[in-house]
Design an enzyme around this catalytic site. Structure first.
Site, short mmCIF file in Angstrom:
data_model
loop_
_atom_site.label_atom_id
_atom_site.label_comp_id
_atom_site.label_asym_id
_atom_site.label_seq_id
_atom_site.Cartn_x
_atom_site.Cartn_y
_atom_site.Cartn_z
N PHE A 11 0.84 -1.22 0.00
CA PHE A 11 0.00 0.00 0.00
C PHE A 11 0.87 1.26 0.00
O PHE A 11 0.88 2.03 -0.96
CB PHE A 11 -0.94 -0.06 1.22
N GLY A 36 1.78 -7.62 -0.51
CA GLY A 36 1.82 -6.71 -1.65
C GLY A 36 1.15 -7.33 -2.86
O GLY A 36 0.75 -8.50 -2.83
N ASP A 56 12.02 -12.09 -1.78
CA ASP A 56 11.88 -12.06 -0.32
C ASP A 56 13.20 -11.57 0.27
O ASP A 56 14.21 -12.27 0.17
CB ASP A 56 11.54 -13.47 0.16
N VAL A 57 13.20 -10.40 0.87
CA VAL A 57 14.46 -9.79 1.33
C VAL A 57 15.02 -10.44 2.59
O VAL A 57 16.05 -9.99 3.11
CB VAL A 57 14.34 -8.26 1.51
N LEU A 73 10.74 -0.86 3.51
CA LEU A 73 9.34 -0.76 3.93
C LEU A 73 8.68 -2.13 4.08
O LEU A 73 7.53 -2.22 4.50
CB LEU A 73 8.53 0.06 2.90
N SER A 75 7.10 -5.32 5.18
CA SER A 75 6.57 -5.98 6.38
C SER A 75 5.06 -6.05 6.28
O SER A 75 4.44 -5.11 5.78
CB SER A 75 6.91 -5.19 7.66
N TYR A 145 5.32 -7.71 15.66
CA TYR A 145 5.47 -6.52 14.81
C TYR A 145 6.31 -5.44 15.52
O TYR A 145 7.24 -4.89 14.95
CB TYR A 145 4.10 -5.96 14.47
N TYR A 159 24.61 0.19 12.60
CA TYR A 159 25.33 0.25 11.33
C TYR A 159 25.84 1.67 11.06
O TYR A 159 26.90 1.85 10.45
CB TYR A 159 24.44 -0.22 10.17
N ARG A 186 -7.78 -3.72 8.93
CA ARG A 186 -7.65 -2.45 9.64
C ARG A 186 -8.98 -1.70 9.68
O ARG A 186 -9.90 -1.98 8.91
CB ARG A 186 -6.56 -1.59 9.01
N1 UDP Z 1 -10.81 -1.55 14.97
C1 UDP Z 1 -12.18 -1.67 15.13
N2 UDP Z 1 -12.89 -2.38 14.22
C2 UDP Z 1 -12.32 -2.99 13.15
C3 UDP Z 1 -10.91 -2.87 12.97
C4 UDP Z 1 -10.18 -2.15 13.90
O1 UDP Z 1 -12.75 -1.12 16.09
O2 UDP Z 1 -13.05 -3.63 12.36
C5 UDP Z 1 -10.04 -0.78 15.96
C6 UDP Z 1 -8.82 -1.47 16.52
O3 UDP Z 1 -9.16 -2.32 17.62
C7 UDP Z 1 -7.98 -0.27 16.93
C8 UDP Z 1 -8.31 0.77 15.88
O4 UDP Z 1 -9.55 0.37 15.31
O5 UDP Z 1 -8.40 0.19 18.21
C9 UDP Z 1 -7.27 0.87 14.79
O6 UDP Z 1 -7.01 -0.43 14.32
P1 UDP Z 1 -6.18 -0.74 13.02
O7 UDP Z 1 -6.17 -2.22 12.86
O8 UDP Z 1 -6.66 0.08 11.89
O9 UDP Z 1 -4.72 -0.21 13.33
P2 UDP Z 1 -3.76 -0.21 14.62
O10 UDP Z 1 -3.65 1.21 14.99
O11 UDP Z 1 -4.38 -1.02 15.72
O12 UDP Z 1 -2.50 -0.80 14.12
#
Ligand code: UDP
Length: 310
Positions: A11, A36, A56-57, A73, A75, A145, A159, A186
């Site tokens: 993305f 990706g 695959d790096v 970038l 991951s 992560y 480095y 997300r």
């Molecule tokens: N979240 C949510 N519903 C969803 C997906 C995510 O309420 O369907 C919440 C998640 O628990 C977090 C926030 O939205 O509190 C952001 O989540 P996201 O996965 O986008 O990114 P994060 O900041 O957690 O890496």
């Protein structure tokens, strides 16, 4: 200038590759295609200064010709993706980082690392300045992560100190826009997908947790300026406009005009309570701040998703 961009078909990576090519750079894009997709760089495939390799790096890189920058970038980046691929995520942020640093050292190139607001964990300081060391659970599910990102920052700094590799570390806060995967889990793509289908929006917990969301074009502008500026960082890049997750869900439902209801579901383990970048350093050092409002950025993303997902 020639850059090797790992994760360049992801993305954020694909938007960055487009910007680099538009600025006249040569770009070698490496991507394992775990999260990706070649479709993300479809617009660049015919360009003479762009090359895509499925690679695959976590394997060492033998690359011909000069390289000026290695931009790491690669991951999985969404909680769903890194929980589905925990070992790959640990590897790309450890073995992969070493391979990128070794490439930069060999080519006498600079190294830019895409770190994350997750290095702050569930922060006890709010908003988060770069000087904050964070509150990370080293054995929790999100550690696959958070810890390799922290480790990679440490490796990059080592480095630079030991081998003189010019290093830049950016800490990227939540970013959204076209080319997010529909099912990457997300909040933004989930809520858009649900709103477009007229399905209920799944808010985790009571939705009072906060995030601060940056539109991808603003973020890429920040990365470009950071690349061209002096300084190692770490540098927060993100939009300091903070909203609750419930506000975000309601805004997306309104913008989509879907009339979707909200349902409250379980909260993921160690989900950070608050997140907002202190971008004083970026403002001062780069003269940068985001300009696209959340309403405008979400409207653009919705318009894109209507075409791409349906
Ligand atoms: N979240 C949510 N519903 C969803 C997906 C995510 O309420 O369907 C919440 C998640 O628990 C977090 C926030 O939205 O509190 C952001 O989540 P996201 O996965 O986008 O990114 P994060 O900041 O957690 O890496």
């Amino acid at each position: 200038m020639r850059a090797v961009v790992t994760g360049g078909a992801g993305f954020l990576g694909s938007h960055l590759c487009e910007r680099l090519v538009a600025e006249g750079w040569h770009v070698l894009c490496l991507d394992s295609m775990l999260t990706g997709a070649t479709a993300n760089v479809a617009g660049l495939r015919q360009h003479e200064r762009f090359r895509l390799e499925s690679y695959d790096v976590t394997r060492p890189m033998e690359i011909e010709g000069d390289v000026d920058w290695v931009l790491h970038l690669a991951s999985p980046a969404s909680p769903k993706d890194y929980l589905d691929h925990p070992i790959e995520t640990l590897q790309v942020g450890s073995l992969g980082t070493f391979n990128c640093l070794d490439l930069a050292r060999w080519k006498e190139a600079g190294f830019l690392f895409a770190s994350t607001s997750e290095v702050y964990g569930d922060p006890k300081v709010h908003p988060q300045p770069e000087s904050y060391w964070g509150n990370v659970n080293p054995i929790g599910p999100r550690s696959v992560y958070d810890e390799p990102k922290r480790f990679s920052e440490a490796a990059a700094m080592a480095y630079q100190r030991a081998h003189g590799v010019p290093v830049k570390v950016m800490r990227i806060f939540n970013t959204y826009g076209p080319r997010m995967r529909r099912r990457d889990g997300r909040a933004v793509p989930n809520f858009i997908d649900q709103a477009l289908a007229g399905a209920p929006l799944t808010v985790h917990g009571d939705g009072s947790q906060t995030r601060s969301l940056c539109y991808v074009d603003d973020l890429v502008e920040g990365i470009w300026r950071f690349l061209n500026a002096e300084g190692t960082g770490p540098m927060n890049l993100g939009n300091p406009h903070e909203v609750t997750v419930l506000e975000l869900a309601k805004l997306i439902a309104d913008l989509a005009g879907s009339g979707s209801e909200i349902v409250f579901t379980d909260r993921p383990i160690d989900d950070p309570e608050l997140r907002c970048p202190d971008i004083s350093l970026a403002r001062e050092a780069l003269g940068w701040e985001p300009h696209v409002t959340l309403e405008e950025g979400l409207a653009r993303t919705l318009e894109w998703a209507r075409g791409a997902w349906t």
